[in-house]
Design a protein around this motif. Structure first.
Motif, PDB file in Angstrom:
ATOM      1  N   LEU A   1       0.991  -1.174  -0.538  1.00 41.51           N
ATOM      2  CA  LEU A   1      -0.067   0.130   0.267  1.00 41.51           C
ATOM      3  C   LEU A   1       1.040   1.750  -0.179  1.00 41.51           C
ATOM      4  N   LEU A   2       2.023   1.293   0.591  1.00 37.64           N
ATOM      5  CA  LEU A   2       3.044   2.372   0.637  1.00 37.64           C
ATOM      6  C   LEU A   2       3.380   2.649  -0.494  1.00 37.64           C
ATOM      7  N   HIS A   3       3.983   2.090  -1.304  1.00 36.62           N
ATOM      8  CA  HIS A   3       4.098   1.595  -3.026  1.00 36.62           C
ATOM      9  C   HIS A   3       3.481   2.482  -3.737  1.00 36.62           C
ATOM     10  N   ASN A   4       1.960   2.075  -3.276  1.00 32.10           N
ATOM     11  CA  ASN A   4       0.936   2.705  -4.464  1.00 32.10           C
ATOM     12  C   ASN A   4       0.634   4.846  -4.296  1.00 32.10           C
ATOM     13  N   GLN A   5       1.067   5.121  -3.276  1.00 32.36           N
ATOM     14  CA  GLN A   5       1.100   5.772  -2.970  1.00 32.36           C
ATOM     15  C   GLN A   5       1.453   7.329  -3.884  1.00 32.36           C
ATOM     16  N   ASN A   6       0.973   8.661  -3.886  1.00 34.10           N
ATOM     17  CA  ASN A   6       1.161  10.329  -4.830  1.00 34.10           C
ATOM     18  C   ASN A   6       1.922  11.173  -3.711  1.00 34.10           C
ATOM     19  N   PRO A   7       3.184  10.541  -3.883  1.00 36.59           N
ATOM     20  CA  PRO A   7       4.162  11.631  -3.381  1.00 36.59           C
ATOM     21  C   PRO A   7       3.665  13.119  -3.319  1.00 36.59           C
ATOM     22  N   ILE A   8       3.610  13.133  -4.872  1.00 37.04           N
ATOM     23  CA  ILE A   8       3.046  15.012  -5.323  1.00 37.04           C
ATOM     24  C   ILE A   8       2.280  15.644  -4.868  1.00 37.04           C
ATOM     25  N   ILE A   9       0.696  14.802  -5.578  1.00 37.15           N
ATOM     26  CA  ILE A   9      -0.061  15.906  -5.580  1.00 37.15           C
ATOM     27  C   ILE A   9      -0.999  14.779  -3.802  1.00 37.15           C
ATOM     28  N   GLY A  10      -0.215  13.495  -3.594  1.00 33.23           N
ATOM     29  CA  GLY A  10      -1.221  12.894  -2.444  1.00 33.23           C
ATOM     30  C   GLY A  10      -2.444  12.220  -2.999  1.00 33.23           C
ATOM     31  N   GLY A  11      -2.268  11.387  -2.262  1.00 34.94           N
ATOM     32  CA  GLY A  11      -3.843  10.045  -2.489  1.00 34.94           C
ATOM     33  C   GLY A  11      -3.149   8.482  -2.829  1.00 34.94           C
ATOM     34  N   VAL A  12      -3.600   8.007  -3.478  1.00 37.92           N
ATOM     35  CA  VAL A  12      -3.010   6.414  -3.355  1.00 37.92           C
ATOM     36  C   VAL A  12      -3.942   5.862  -4.653  1.00 37.92           C
ATOM     37  N   GLY A  13      -3.026   5.394  -5.476  1.00 38.90           N
ATOM     38  CA  GLY A  13      -3.583   5.127  -6.537  1.00 38.90           C
ATOM     39  C   GLY A  13      -4.182   3.226  -6.574  1.00 38.90           C
ATOM     40  N   LYS A  14      -4.459   2.264  -7.551  1.00 38.65           N
ATOM     41  CA  LYS A  14      -5.251   1.619  -7.907  1.00 38.65           C
ATOM     42  C   LYS A  14      -4.065   0.143  -8.017  1.00 38.65           C
ATOM     43  N   THR A  15      -2.824   0.958  -8.220  1.00 43.31           N
ATOM     44  CA  THR A  15      -1.253  -0.175  -8.238  1.00 43.31           C
ATOM     45  C   THR A  15      -0.531   1.884  -8.098  1.00 43.31           C
ATOM     46  N   ASP A  16       1.147   0.907  -8.210  1.00 46.97           N
ATOM     47  CA  ASP A  16       1.592   2.245  -8.287  1.00 46.97           C
ATOM     48  C   ASP A  16       2.411   2.873  -9.513  1.00 46.97           C
ATOM     49  N   ASN A  17       1.831   2.311 -10.042  1.00 47.39           N
ATOM     50  CA  ASN A  17       1.315   3.904 -11.446  1.00 47.39           C
ATOM     51  C   ASN A  17       0.738   3.758 -12.137  1.00 47.39           C
ATOM     52  N   GLU A  18      -0.463   3.665 -11.238  1.00 43.56           N
ATOM     53  CA  GLU A  18      -2.475   5.207 -11.364  1.00 43.56           C
ATOM     54  C   GLU A  18      -2.096   6.057 -10.509  1.00 43.56           C
ATOM     55  N   TYR A  19      -2.851   6.536 -11.363  1.00 40.50           N
ATOM     56  CA  TYR A  19      -3.314   8.304 -10.829  1.00 40.50           C
ATOM     57  C   TYR A  19      -3.979   7.881  -9.594  1.00 40.50           C
ATOM     58  N   PRO A  20      -3.865   8.522  -8.928  1.00 36.33           N
ATOM     59  CA  PRO A  20      -4.840   8.598  -7.174  1.00 36.33           C
ATOM     60  C   PRO A  20      -6.364   9.427  -7.093  1.00 36.33           C
ATOM     61  N   ASP A  21      -7.092   8.283  -6.660  1.00 47.13           N
ATOM     62  CA  ASP A  21      -8.910   8.541  -7.779  1.00 47.13           C
ATOM     63  C   ASP A  21      -9.581   8.575  -5.246  1.00 47.13           C
ATOM     64  N   PRO A  22     -10.124   9.228  -5.703  1.00 50.07           N
ATOM     65  CA  PRO A  22     -10.906   8.929  -3.809  1.00 50.07           C
ATOM     66  C   PRO A  22     -10.943   7.891  -3.582  1.00 50.07           C
ATOM     67  N   LEU A  23     -11.862   7.142  -4.162  1.00 47.51           N
ATOM     68  CA  LEU A  23     -11.446   5.429  -3.572  1.00 47.51           C
ATOM     69  C   LEU A  23     -10.850   5.026  -3.423  1.00 47.51           C
ATOM     70  N   HIS A  24      -9.483   5.190  -4.111  1.00 48.60           N
ATOM     71  CA  HIS A  24      -7.773   4.020  -3.973  1.00 48.60           C
ATOM     72  C   HIS A  24      -7.812   4.430  -2.927  1.00 48.60           C
ATOM     73  N   THR A  25      -8.299   5.677  -2.283  1.00 49.62           N
ATOM     74  CA  THR A  25      -6.817   6.764  -1.289  1.00 49.62           C
ATOM     75  C   THR A  25      -7.989   6.352  -0.169  1.00 49.62           C
ATOM     76  N   PHE A  26      -8.739   6.146   0.140  1.00 47.80           N
ATOM     77  CA  PHE A  26      -9.314   5.649   1.491  1.00 47.80           C
ATOM     78  C   PHE A  26      -9.593   4.296   1.671  1.00 47.80           C
ATOM     79  N   MET A  27      -9.377   3.762  -0.014  1.00 48.91           N
ATOM     80  CA  MET A  27      -9.334   2.316   0.649  1.00 48.91           C
ATOM     81  C   MET A  27      -7.744   1.384   1.543  1.00 48.91           C
ATOM     82  N   GLY A  28      -7.359   2.248   0.549  1.00 42.33           N
ATOM     83  CA  GLY A  28      -6.152   2.134   0.891  1.00 42.33           C
ATOM     84  C   GLY A  28      -5.554   2.089   2.254  1.00 42.33           C
TER      85      GLY A  28
END
Length: 367
Positions: free
Chosen positions: A304-331
């Motif tokens: 899960l920590l690998h899937n964080q976006n360190p620039i804008i925040g949030g968490v993506g579906k995987t480590d190369n996906e743009y973050p979104d509200p659902l995956h941020t919350f569930m991560g």
């Protein structure tokens, strides 16, 4: 570009260069950046990519607020911001006609001078939006005093099908385990199951158990899925019927199926890849079954920590996906379930924090 665990060769226009990743930001949860990401979701314009989800605004609100609560950052909301969000949520409450009572997902079509002319399928409540609105209010520690509880319960009861399942809304034909869970949560929060047919509901849930030892949706032989398994298990927990509806060996099969979903993070079905959201769907199911420690929490946390976006925040579906509200919350909720430090605990059956759940209990005592 996603960072990786080692250096990689890439070629652009026949010019090779080396990527030297910096994994330092993957070592810990970037709480301040994720707090800013959630606040942006609450108070700034949504990205263009999210505009197609306008009718699901209430769900995004739930994700953003509950994530802040888990991050111990709900206090960053000022009193004025809290009051504005509460007012926004109650503006989505629809009480007439009674069989459509509940909450809208968006007020986009709520034009006071024209709303009665819209077809009902354009202007109607949605059971999942009702659930999300209630959880959001509780996360803001609201006392639910502006709800018409009985009308909302009537609206939920109207959505129950003959087989015990629930439709999404009065004019919707779509029905599956997601809406069963949403309906059960609404009834649990409002402390009244008397208007729905619980025996039929239990039959529907039981008939959804698959040969794999997981839940699909309905008795039509659907494949077991982590999200449906969570929804079914949580519904039984909230109904206090888990051990009545399922045999001990069936509960053990669910536990086994969930544990077999782990690679590092979790997958949602057999022979699928990991996805951030399943760290919550599977992790929450294991938590309700008292089996979190049977999984490898350390591996899940690292994933899960690998899937964080360190620039804008949030968490993506995987480590190369743009973050979104659902995956941020569930991560982030998945990290809480895996006992990551300095996070508020999650009450998985209702998908809210334990602090919000305690507040709900106090509200119910006042009714």
């Amino acid at each position: 570009m996603a960072a990786s665990s080692g250096c990689e060769e890439e070629s652009t226009n026949d010019v090779s260069f080396r990527i030297i990743p910096n994994p330092a930001w993957r070592m810990e949860l970037l709480k301040p950046i994720h707090t800013n990401y959630c606040r942006h979701l609450l108070f700034k314009a949504s990205p263009v990519d999210f505009q197609e989800y306008d009718m699901s605004k209430m769900t995004f609100l739930h994700f953003a607020l509950t994530t802040l609560d888990i991050l111990q950052s709900i206090e960053t909301l000022t009193q004025k911001e809290n009051e504005d969000i509460v007012e926004f949520i109650y503006a989505h409450q629809l009480l007439n006609p009674p069989d459509a009572a509940g909450f809208l997902g968006s007020t986009t079509l709520q034009l006071k001078e024209q709303k009665n002319s819209f077809p009902i399928q354009w202007y109607t409540s949605h059971v999942t939006m009702t659930y999300a609105a209630l959880v959001s209010l509780l996360t803001l520690r609201n006392n639910l005093g502006q709800l018409d509880r009985y009308k909302i319960l009537q609206g939920v009861a109207y959505l129950q099908n003959k087989d015990g399942s629930f439709r999404a809304g009065p004019s919707c034909s779509e029905s599956d385990m997601r809406f069963v869970y949403s309906a059960v949560c609404v009834c649990y929060i409002l402390n009244d199951f008397s208007l729905i047919d619980v025996p039929k509901l239990l039959t529907y849930i039981r008939n959804s158990l698959t040969y794999e030892g997981a839940f699909g949706s309905g008795s039509c032989g659907t494949e077991g899925h982590a999200a449906y398994t969570f929804c079914a298990t949580a519904s039984l927990v909230l109904l206090d019927k888990l051990n009545q509806a399922l045999k001990p060996e069936e509960i053990n099969q669910i536990r086994r199926w969930c544990l077999y979903r782990q690679i590092g993070g979790f997958t949602g079905r057999a022979n699928k890849l990991e996805d951030t959201c399943y760290s919550y769907w599977v992790g929450a199911t294991l938590s309700m079954l008292g089996s979190t420690d049977l999984s490898d929490c350390k591996e899940n946390i690292e994933y899960l920590l690998h899937n964080q976006n360190p620039i804008i925040g949030g968490v993506g579906k995987t480590d190369n996906e743009y973050p979104d509200p659902l995956h941020t919350f569930m991560g982030i909720a998945g990290l809480s379930l895996a006992h990551y430090e300095n996070l508020d605990r999650v009450y998985p059956a209702l998908t809210m924090t334990e602090n919000a759940f305690v507040h709900l209990q106090n509200v119910q005592k006042s009714w």
